[in-house]
Design a protein around this motif. Sequence first.
Motif, PDB file in Angstrom:
ATOM      1  N   GLU A 148       0.815  -1.207   0.000  1.00  0.00           N
ATOM      2  CA  GLU A 148       0.000   0.000   0.000  1.00  0.00           C
ATOM      3  C   GLU A 148       0.847   1.254   0.000  1.00  0.00           C
ATOM      4  O   GLU A 148       0.337   2.356  -0.235  1.00  0.00           O
ATOM      5  CB  GLU A 148      -0.909   0.017   1.228  1.00  0.00           C
ATOM      6  N   TYR A 149       2.129   1.114   0.311  1.00  0.00           N
ATOM      7  CA  TYR A 149       2.969   2.300   0.446  1.00  0.00           C
ATOM      8  C   TYR A 149       3.761   2.586  -0.815  1.00  0.00           C
ATOM      9  O   TYR A 149       4.807   3.207  -0.767  1.00  0.00           O
ATOM     10  CB  TYR A 149       3.934   2.111   1.630  1.00  0.00           C
ATOM     11  N   GLU A 153      -0.705   7.329  -6.427  1.00  0.00           N
ATOM     12  CA  GLU A 153      -2.065   7.832  -6.221  1.00  0.00           C
ATOM     13  C   GLU A 153      -2.450   8.739  -7.373  1.00  0.00           C
ATOM     14  O   GLU A 153      -1.616   9.456  -7.907  1.00  0.00           O
ATOM     15  CB  GLU A 153      -2.140   8.636  -4.923  1.00  0.00           C
ATOM     16  N   GLN A 162      -7.823   7.495  -6.296  1.00  0.00           N
ATOM     17  CA  GLN A 162      -7.470   6.090  -6.193  1.00  0.00           C
ATOM     18  C   GLN A 162      -6.018   5.963  -5.749  1.00  0.00           C
ATOM     19  O   GLN A 162      -5.163   6.760  -6.108  1.00  0.00           O
ATOM     20  CB  GLN A 162      -7.707   5.363  -7.515  1.00  0.00           C
ATOM     21  N   SER A 163      -5.790   4.961  -4.940  1.00  0.00           N
ATOM     22  CA  SER A 163      -4.446   4.680  -4.452  1.00  0.00           C
ATOM     23  C   SER A 163      -4.163   3.228  -4.822  1.00  0.00           C
ATOM     24  O   SER A 163      -4.994   2.358  -4.613  1.00  0.00           O
ATOM     25  CB  SER A 163      -4.419   4.882  -2.941  1.00  0.00           C
ATOM     26  N   ILE A 164      -3.007   2.986  -5.385  1.00  0.00           N
ATOM     27  CA  ILE A 164      -2.738   1.639  -5.885  1.00  0.00           C
ATOM     28  C   ILE A 164      -1.887   0.860  -4.893  1.00  0.00           C
ATOM     29  O   ILE A 164      -0.856   1.342  -4.415  1.00  0.00           O
ATOM     30  CB  ILE A 164      -2.043   1.703  -7.258  1.00  0.00           C
ATOM     31  N   LYS A 165      -2.334  -0.350  -4.612  1.00  0.00           N
ATOM     32  CA  LYS A 165      -1.555  -1.257  -3.761  1.00  0.00           C
ATOM     33  C   LYS A 165      -0.910  -2.267  -4.690  1.00  0.00           C
ATOM     34  O   LYS A 165      -1.589  -2.974  -5.429  1.00  0.00           O
ATOM     35  CB  LYS A 165      -2.511  -1.954  -2.784  1.00  0.00           C
ATOM     36  N   LEU A 166       0.400  -2.293  -4.646  1.00  0.00           N
ATOM     37  CA  LEU A 166       1.145  -3.128  -5.586  1.00  0.00           C
ATOM     38  C   LEU A 166       1.724  -4.327  -4.844  1.00  0.00           C
ATOM     39  O   LEU A 166       2.438  -4.170  -3.861  1.00  0.00           O
ATOM     40  CB  LEU A 166       2.280  -2.281  -6.154  1.00  0.00           C
ATOM     41  N   ILE A 167       1.412  -5.515  -5.326  1.00  0.00           N
ATOM     42  CA  ILE A 167       2.017  -6.710  -4.732  1.00  0.00           C
ATOM     43  C   ILE A 167       2.709  -7.458  -5.857  1.00  0.00           C
ATOM     44  O   ILE A 167       2.087  -7.751  -6.884  1.00  0.00           O
ATOM     45  CB  ILE A 167       0.951  -7.629  -4.097  1.00  0.00           C
ATOM     46  N   THR A 168       3.993  -7.737  -5.700  1.00  0.00           N
ATOM     47  CA  THR A 168       4.694  -8.487  -6.733  1.00  0.00           C
ATOM     48  C   THR A 168       5.150  -9.816  -6.173  1.00  0.00           C
ATOM     49  O   THR A 168       5.393  -9.976  -4.971  1.00  0.00           O
ATOM     50  CB  THR A 168       5.932  -7.738  -7.242  1.00  0.00           C
ATOM     51  N   LEU A 250       1.267  -2.530   4.686  1.00  0.00           N
ATOM     52  CA  LEU A 250       0.353  -1.784   5.549  1.00  0.00           C
ATOM     53  C   LEU A 250      -0.028  -2.557   6.800  1.00  0.00           C
ATOM     54  O   LEU A 250       0.030  -2.037   7.913  1.00  0.00           O
ATOM     55  CB  LEU A 250      -0.926  -1.412   4.775  1.00  0.00           C
ATOM     56  N   TYR A 251      -0.390  -3.830   6.612  1.00  0.00           N
ATOM     57  CA  TYR A 251      -0.780  -4.636   7.778  1.00  0.00           C
ATOM     58  C   TYR A 251       0.394  -4.721   8.736  1.00  0.00           C
ATOM     59  O   TYR A 251       0.245  -4.685   9.954  1.00  0.00           O
ATOM     60  CB  TYR A 251      -1.207  -6.051   7.387  1.00  0.00           C
ATOM     61  N   ASP A 253       2.816  -2.537   9.142  1.00  0.00           N
ATOM     62  CA  ASP A 253       2.988  -1.266   9.820  1.00  0.00           C
ATOM     63  C   ASP A 253       2.068  -1.187  11.030  1.00  0.00           C
ATOM     64  O   ASP A 253       2.488  -0.908  12.152  1.00  0.00           O
ATOM     65  CB  ASP A 253       2.651  -0.128   8.826  1.00  0.00           C
ATOM     66  N   ILE A 254       0.801  -1.496  10.805  1.00  0.00           N
ATOM     67  CA  ILE A 254      -0.179  -1.383  11.883  1.00  0.00           C
ATOM     68  C   ILE A 254       0.060  -2.442  12.950  1.00  0.00           C
ATOM     69  O   ILE A 254       0.089  -2.145  14.149  1.00  0.00           O
ATOM     70  CB  ILE A 254      -1.602  -1.488  11.308  1.00  0.00           C
TER      71      ILE A 254
END
Lengths: 359, 396
Positions: A148-149, A153, A162-168, A250-251, A253-254
């Motif tokens: 998420e970081y 955006e 919109q904010s893009i969450k990129l997972i590779t 993100l998860y 971080d929290i």
Amino acid sequence: MASRILKSLFATVKISKTGTQLYSQDVRTVTLIPGDGIGPEISAAVQKIFSSAKVPVEWEAVDVTPVKAPDGRMVIPQKAIDSVNKNKIGLKGPLATPVGKGHQSLNLALRKTFNLYANVRPCRSIEGYKTPYDDVDLVTIRENTEGEYSGIEHVIVDGVVQSIKLITEVASRRVAEFAFRYAVANNRKSVTAVHKANIMRMSDGLFLQCCREAAEKFPEVQFDEMYLDTVCLHMVQDPKKYDVLVMPNLYGDILSDLCAGLIGGLGVTPSGNIGENGAAIFESVHGTAPDIAGQDKANPTALLLSACMMLKHMGLGTYGSKIEKAAFEAIKNKETRTADLGGKATCSQFTDAVCRYVD
Amino acid sequence: MAAYRSLRLEKYFFRNNLNKRSILGTSAVLRGSYSQPKQNEAVDQRRQFSRHTGAKYGGRYTVTAIAGDGIGPELMGHVKHVFKVADVPVDFEDIYLDSAHDADTDLAHAVLAVKRNRVALKGNVETKHLKPGFVSHNLLLRVSLDLFANVIHCRSIPGVSTRHGDVDIVVIRENTEGEYKSLEHENVPGVVESLKVITRESSKRIARYAFEYARQQGRKKVTAVHKANIMKLSDGMFLDTCRQMAAEYPELKFEDMIVDNTCMQLVSRPQQFDVMVMPNLYGNIVSNIGCSLVGGPGLTAGSNIGSDFAIFEMGTRNTGKSIAGENIANPSAMLMAGVELCRYLGLARHADVIEKSIWRTISEDKVHTPDLGGTATTSDVVHSITQKVQNEMRKW
């Protein structure tokens, strides 16, 4: 096989596969980034404790305040980059992200420059510091580069963002395999992948798939997967259930901040950022506390524990454990605890106490 | 002594007057009656809080009951039983939407049933995330009916041993957009993008709801939870919208907090929070933390409120697969959802009777299921509650 068992019996705990076993006479150079605010005083405290424990580590202090590059961008000074590239290991104090134009977050810049892909935060209840939670002993491993970081955006139309969450696959695989290697190297029993694949089926699904594949390579470590909300729910009621947690940015971080809250806050939590090729930067994650800077009130525990983590990573685990034990002793004693933990000692009094306990 | 104790519980329980403890309806809010300056204070109190817009046949309401998977069916049965004992004028229309009935037609029937009756009580439907192309039916239900606000009231109940006491937090979470848009694609093999969408309209709607709720319920502070230091545009817009809305409610204190700091504060000092408003994903995390602070998933109800429809369910939305059929699930959360349902329908008296009975069972008689550290079964708890309800009904 037999040699591996022997090695593990005699070797000190390591995080990275690369890097050779050190003889204790070798003096390693470590890059030190004192940071801003209370950074310089807590770095000085750590250096003092290290020298009284006779740790074979030499410090090379660098400044990471951005300078203007020839092309006009603000970049980290080349001297700092060279230093970390040469030494591979760094210890960082709190950095103030300057508000306003032109400056990228310094933490982000360091992360990008040295490709620090995993953030490791071991959370263990501190004996001297009472919180509603005892017996916390878990490690959060968070993917540090994407998710998420990614910072991508767009404003689609006015009022819709919109904010893009990129997972590779590459990054997920890297952090998953690191998590299992860490678990094996540190005698942890299980790794739990935290996700939200019921909602974000493709992205977290990809992350989960990489974790599952990594789990197959390490059959001695128990693997299971849990929804993020279930983890939060159970974490607050019974943190003993969890061992090593691996998750996207993100998860992570929290959850890592949640776990830090369980043991007493960011002032006592160590943190390490692991990069490729054996590079690693260990840091304290609290702020610069400009209101108490220079008043000898700061608590160096977070930076100290991160430095101990660093020693374990470098293969100097015996020194690391010794200093850690001394620090916990100092916190247990009410006289030598700093103000933020409910005691009355100053930073230098705490430092002297730890030096005493180390001897 | 027992009489004094029960009186103390009454005072704790009825801290504010009756009306203030009902769910805020939204129709009046959205039709703009609160955007004008306060000119007509003498608004019919009942009209403010009874928001049910469906029809009443012979004095009875029809409520859609979607039992779902896991512990849903058994708990739904208990709710129906307690409602019968309490003479609640509600008839349930059973709709089957679960792992056995997961076709698109099943979902369409469920949506139609809720639209027909305007209100529903729901268990959780299991999401088979391994099945390709499958989107969570819980999510689709919420989005089709535009239930934009998820309200979860986490309150410490005396008698339940937890690490933190005196917790009274209302989590108001945006329920339709944010990270839950299910817009994902794979650009290149091995690279997946997931879109998080935040719109000003939805942010305004949820902010308006949160502040109105706080004002109506006599709360003091609203905290916006966000991550605008990293997601500057999306969460930044959400935060700006909340700030602008706060200007219209000067009597309420407004503050904002970054989500990781919020989680840290929640586990160290949860008493500082009052009403919290946030986008979807952070709401998921914060509501689960809030529920477990007060004793776990078995105690808290969640309401999904839209401008025309409402669905009531357990706060943490669990299927409870591992304890299904064993008679050890805690029925309090589902029964509390039933209580919120009654308030929404305007049946305040019935709601109070049932709620008081639940609280008495948990606090005074301490009939606790295993999740609260006790050994009672679900049936024991329900029996205790129905006995108290019967005693109360005799006084009518």
